[in-house]
Design a protein around this motif. Sequence first.
Motif, mmCIF file in Angstrom:
data_model
loop_
_atom_site.group_PDB
_atom_site.id
_atom_site.type_symbol
_atom_site.label_atom_id
_atom_site.label_comp_id
_atom_site.label_asym_id
_atom_site.label_seq_id
_atom_site.Cartn_x
_atom_site.Cartn_y
_atom_site.Cartn_z
ATOM 1 N N GLY A 78 -0.927 -3.035 -11.298
ATOM 2 C CA GLY A 78 -0.329 -1.725 -11.027
ATOM 3 C C GLY A 78 -0.073 -1.011 -12.338
ATOM 4 O O GLY A 78 -0.184 -1.606 -13.416
ATOM 5 N N ALA A 79 0.287 0.265 -12.237
ATOM 6 C CA ALA A 79 0.528 1.040 -13.455
ATOM 7 C C ALA A 79 1.734 0.523 -14.224
ATOM 8 O O ALA A 79 1.825 0.691 -15.431
ATOM 9 C CB ALA A 79 0.725 2.508 -13.105
ATOM 10 N N SER A 80 2.676 -0.125 -13.525
ATOM 11 C CA SER A 80 3.840 -0.614 -14.265
ATOM 12 C C SER A 80 3.827 -2.126 -14.477
ATOM 13 O O SER A 80 4.417 -2.606 -15.441
ATOM 14 C CB SER A 80 5.146 -0.167 -13.597
ATOM 15 O OG SER A 80 5.166 -0.508 -12.248
ATOM 16 N N SER A 81 3.169 -2.879 -13.589
ATOM 17 C CA SER A 81 3.092 -4.324 -13.804
ATOM 18 C C SER A 81 1.888 -4.901 -13.081
ATOM 19 O O SER A 81 1.334 -4.298 -12.161
ATOM 20 C CB SER A 81 4.374 -5.009 -13.309
ATOM 21 O OG SER A 81 4.451 -4.939 -11.909
ATOM 22 N N GLY A 82 1.525 -6.121 -13.537
ATOM 23 C CA GLY A 82 0.417 -6.819 -12.892
ATOM 24 C C GLY A 82 0.918 -8.139 -12.338
ATOM 25 O O GLY A 82 1.978 -8.635 -12.732
ATOM 26 N N ARG A 83 0.175 -8.690 -11.382
ATOM 27 C CA ARG A 83 0.500 -10.025 -10.886
ATOM 28 C C ARG A 83 -0.749 -10.719 -10.404
ATOM 29 O O ARG A 83 -1.734 -10.079 -10.015
ATOM 30 C CB ARG A 83 1.556 -10.051 -9.773
ATOM 31 C CG ARG A 83 1.314 -9.270 -8.530
ATOM 32 C CD ARG A 83 1.396 -7.853 -8.712
ATOM 33 N NE ARG A 83 2.447 -7.058 -8.141
ATOM 34 C CZ ARG A 83 2.690 -5.820 -8.585
ATOM 35 N NH1 ARG A 83 1.991 -5.303 -9.567
ATOM 36 N NH2 ARG A 83 3.606 -5.074 -8.025
ATOM 37 N N VAL A 84 -0.690 -12.056 -10.464
ATOM 38 C CA VAL A 84 -1.714 -12.878 -9.832
ATOM 39 C C VAL A 84 -0.990 -13.631 -8.736
ATOM 40 O O VAL A 84 0.064 -14.242 -8.973
ATOM 41 C CB VAL A 84 -2.347 -13.858 -10.847
ATOM 42 C CG1 VAL A 84 -3.372 -14.747 -10.149
ATOM 43 C CG2 VAL A 84 -2.996 -13.081 -11.992
ATOM 44 N N GLY A 132 5.072 -1.253 -0.811
ATOM 45 C CA GLY A 132 5.107 -1.240 -2.271
ATOM 46 C C GLY A 132 6.530 -1.387 -2.790
ATOM 47 O O GLY A 132 7.485 -1.516 -2.008
ATOM 48 N N GLY A 133 6.666 -1.369 -4.116
ATOM 49 C CA GLY A 133 7.965 -1.577 -4.753
ATOM 50 C C GLY A 133 9.043 -0.649 -4.213
ATOM 51 O O GLY A 133 10.205 -1.046 -4.046
ATOM 52 N N GLY A 134 8.666 0.596 -3.905
ATOM 53 C CA GLY A 134 9.627 1.587 -3.417
ATOM 54 C C GLY A 134 10.173 1.276 -2.032
ATOM 55 O O GLY A 134 11.181 1.865 -1.616
ATOM 56 N N SER A 135 9.528 0.352 -1.305
ATOM 57 C CA SER A 135 10.039 0.014 0.031
ATOM 58 C C SER A 135 11.346 -0.768 -0.068
ATOM 59 O O SER A 135 12.044 -0.953 0.929
ATOM 60 C CB SER A 135 8.993 -0.768 0.840
ATOM 61 O OG SER A 135 8.791 -2.047 0.278
ATOM 62 N N GLN A 136 11.688 -1.221 -1.297
ATOM 63 C CA GLN A 136 12.967 -1.922 -1.498
ATOM 64 C C GLN A 136 14.109 -0.950 -1.760
ATOM 65 O O GLN A 136 15.258 -1.358 -1.869
ATOM 66 C CB GLN A 136 12.868 -2.854 -2.711
ATOM 67 C CG GLN A 136 11.803 -3.899 -2.582
ATOM 68 C CD GLN A 136 11.568 -4.582 -3.920
ATOM 69 O OE1 GLN A 136 12.133 -5.619 -4.197
ATOM 70 N NE2 GLN A 136 10.726 -3.979 -4.754
ATOM 71 N N ASN A 137 13.765 0.316 -1.921
ATOM 72 C CA ASN A 137 14.760 1.334 -2.257
ATOM 73 C C ASN A 137 15.372 1.866 -0.952
ATOM 74 O O ASN A 137 14.801 2.720 -0.280
ATOM 75 C CB ASN A 137 14.056 2.445 -3.048
ATOM 76 C CG ASN A 137 15.004 3.468 -3.600
ATOM 77 O OD1 ASN A 137 16.012 3.801 -2.979
ATOM 78 N ND2 ASN A 137 14.680 3.979 -4.769
ATOM 79 N N GLY A 140 5.006 3.326 -5.207
ATOM 80 C CA GLY A 140 5.159 2.582 -6.464
ATOM 81 C C GLY A 140 5.324 3.602 -7.565
ATOM 82 O O GLY A 140 6.079 4.563 -7.407
ATOM 83 N N THR A 141 4.591 3.428 -8.656
ATOM 84 C CA THR A 141 4.617 4.423 -9.725
ATOM 85 C C THR A 141 4.265 5.790 -9.132
ATOM 86 O O THR A 141 4.943 6.780 -9.371
ATOM 87 C CB THR A 141 3.613 4.025 -10.821
ATOM 88 O OG1 THR A 141 3.928 2.698 -11.235
ATOM 89 C CG2 THR A 141 3.683 4.973 -11.993
ATOM 90 N N TRP A 142 3.197 5.830 -8.362
ATOM 91 C CA TRP A 142 2.859 7.001 -7.536
ATOM 92 C C TRP A 142 3.323 6.755 -6.112
ATOM 93 O O TRP A 142 3.489 5.594 -5.712
ATOM 94 C CB TRP A 142 1.332 7.210 -7.496
ATOM 95 C CG TRP A 142 0.775 7.760 -8.753
ATOM 96 C CD1 TRP A 142 0.220 7.047 -9.775
ATOM 97 C CD2 TRP A 142 0.697 9.137 -9.132
ATOM 98 N NE1 TRP A 142 -0.189 7.903 -10.767
ATOM 99 C CE2 TRP A 142 0.096 9.191 -10.405
ATOM 100 C CE3 TRP A 142 1.072 10.338 -8.523
ATOM 101 C CZ2 TRP A 142 -0.138 10.388 -11.076
ATOM 102 C CZ3 TRP A 142 0.835 11.530 -9.196
ATOM 103 C CH2 TRP A 142 0.244 11.550 -10.455
HETATM 104 P P1 ADP Z 1 2.930 -0.102 -9.309
HETATM 105 O O1 ADP Z 1 1.984 -0.859 -8.412
HETATM 106 O O2 ADP Z 1 2.598 1.347 -9.413
HETATM 107 O O3 ADP Z 1 3.104 -0.749 -10.640
HETATM 108 P P2 ADP Z 1 5.105 -1.160 -7.631
HETATM 109 O O4 ADP Z 1 4.599 -1.128 -6.237
HETATM 110 O O5 ADP Z 1 5.200 -2.480 -8.307
HETATM 111 O O6 ADP Z 1 4.352 -0.113 -8.564
HETATM 112 O O7 ADP Z 1 6.538 -0.486 -7.584
HETATM 113 C C1 ADP Z 1 7.303 -0.279 -8.738
HETATM 114 C C2 ADP Z 1 8.567 0.488 -8.371
HETATM 115 O O8 ADP Z 1 9.306 -0.239 -7.395
HETATM 116 C C3 ADP Z 1 9.529 0.652 -9.526
HETATM 117 O O9 ADP Z 1 9.254 1.839 -10.262
HETATM 118 C C4 ADP Z 1 10.884 0.714 -8.839
HETATM 119 O O10 ADP Z 1 11.314 2.054 -8.641
HETATM 120 C C5 ADP Z 1 10.677 0.071 -7.494
HETATM 121 N N1 ADP Z 1 11.454 -1.175 -7.386
HETATM 122 C C6 ADP Z 1 11.160 -2.368 -7.938
HETATM 123 N N2 ADP Z 1 12.113 -3.281 -7.643
HETATM 124 C C7 ADP Z 1 13.050 -2.635 -6.908
HETATM 125 C C8 ADP Z 1 14.298 -3.020 -6.309
HETATM 126 N N3 ADP Z 1 14.767 -4.247 -6.419
HETATM 127 N N4 ADP Z 1 14.982 -2.079 -5.619
HETATM 128 C C9 ADP Z 1 14.504 -0.839 -5.482
HETATM 129 N N5 ADP Z 1 13.350 -0.413 -6.044
HETATM 130 C C10 ADP Z 1 12.629 -1.301 -6.732
#
Ligand code: ADP
Length: 499
Positions: free
Chosen positions: A12-18, A432-437, A285-287
Amino acid sequence: RSAGTVAAIDLGASSGRVMLGHVGHNELRLRPVARFPNLPVRTIDGLHWDILDLYRNVLAGLHSAVREEPGLRSAAVDSWAVDYALLSGQRMLGNPFHYRDERTAAGVDATHVLVPHAELYAGNGLQFLPFNTLYQLAAERLAGGLDGADTMMLIPDLLGFWLTGERVAERTNASTTGLLTVSAGTGHGTGRGTGRGTGRGTGRGHGSGHGEWDETLIARLGLPRSIFPRLVDPGSRIGSLLPGVAHEIGAVSRLDLVAVGSHDTASAVVAVPMRDENAAYISSGTWSLVGVELNSPVLTEESRAANFTNEGGVDGRVRYLRNVMGLWLLSESMRSWDLEGVAFELPFLLAQAAQVTGPVTVFDVDDPAFLAPGDMPDRIREHCAGHGLAVPATPVDLVRSIIESLATKYASTLRAAGELSGTSIRTVHIVGGGSQNELLCQLTANLTGLPVLAGPVEATAIGNVLIQARAQGLAHGSLEALRMLVAQAYSPRHYEPRA
Ligand code: ADP
Ligand code: LRH
């Protein structure tokens, strides 16, 4: 029926994972074996991805994957779209540019002089983003950067080349170059088409949406046709790991690299547990990629004016969506505060932002002023002041304002996606990451007036795993069948709209 394990490499634009993905009959489990930050680097000539650092992390991740799972069936790479490296023979000509690098502006003008955007849209169906590959290549051409290049490889394909020695262009990601033909297929007025999910029993191959490299367009833009590799579809085998690579990661038996939806958003959409055609998605996520899945593209003038894109999906589906600026606004603000020596924790900021009771400034998150890296809080404040909006005073006010403004944009974008595609949207999935928000999810439910189903967080890696698993005979059927597996394995969190 057999079960087995594959490795997803998701950058991803902010992090990678395997991640290791175990798939069998009614079984789907992922576990991370490596996570690493993706930290771009600015050099004298502009903003770049640190591609060698990413590749080293990929190799280290594969090493862990093979150690944990010696019987690994295959691996596959996905990443953010549009960016590429140029090669001469096996040699990479310079470090890939980051799509947030400013050099593309000249490429936009140079391209539109040759082919106006309306004409581009009719042929490629892509929303205007100043960093679409065709504009980057135009900037490259002007700077003489194409001289001596014999191959252009998008990021996941580049890593695939280093892993296997094979040069291919995976079709979903290639659709973001702006250089693939797109056709409306059946000729229906909207992309809704007929019978989604019925006629795709095997789910293989590509449908009416994205076709081949557009040779006419490529010639009109003065680009060399020969740099564009052979197109392949998700699910096809790219090749085996080169002996040197296999040795380095400690693989004891042959390991194949498989093509998946190598555009991260294409893989994410595979794993959105949509149950019917009234569901919309936000890959956050980033987008934030906000839209619906269709069988055929919408190429109308209204669609172009609203800047909706028709990107290539897995199994020939069309990802009809708009890019919304996303959590970049938040992560880049946090980076600024960090640089100033005030290191906030994200959960703390979000919890505080949820407590704000006073009026909240809602601004247009998609102002192009927010695209480049740099002092985000200042730019947001300037934007608000310049548009007669109350300027958020504290970092917490600013965070609240970002989240509320994002949710507002989600709501208006979903409304437009529904109208333009003839979809009656009844559920919104956020992955994506934003689903935790939680604040973002709840505000999205409130502002759309629709139930929001949040998760999975790692949708992209899951989509990557599922398409590999299907190629290996570990999973079967259409995207709908694969999504059933996701829905069973990852129960989404529900948010009901509140007044
Ligand atoms: P990408 O694939 O673009 O790198 P991700 O899907 O990994 O992005 O999402 C990254 C975003 O997820 C972060 O910018 C952050 O806002 C959000 N995020 C990550 N962890 C949490 C968390 N614990 N609670 C809320 N939002 C989170
Ligand atoms: C999301 C994403 C998006 C593209 C952008 C460049 O990671 O791939 O779909 O528009 O990055």
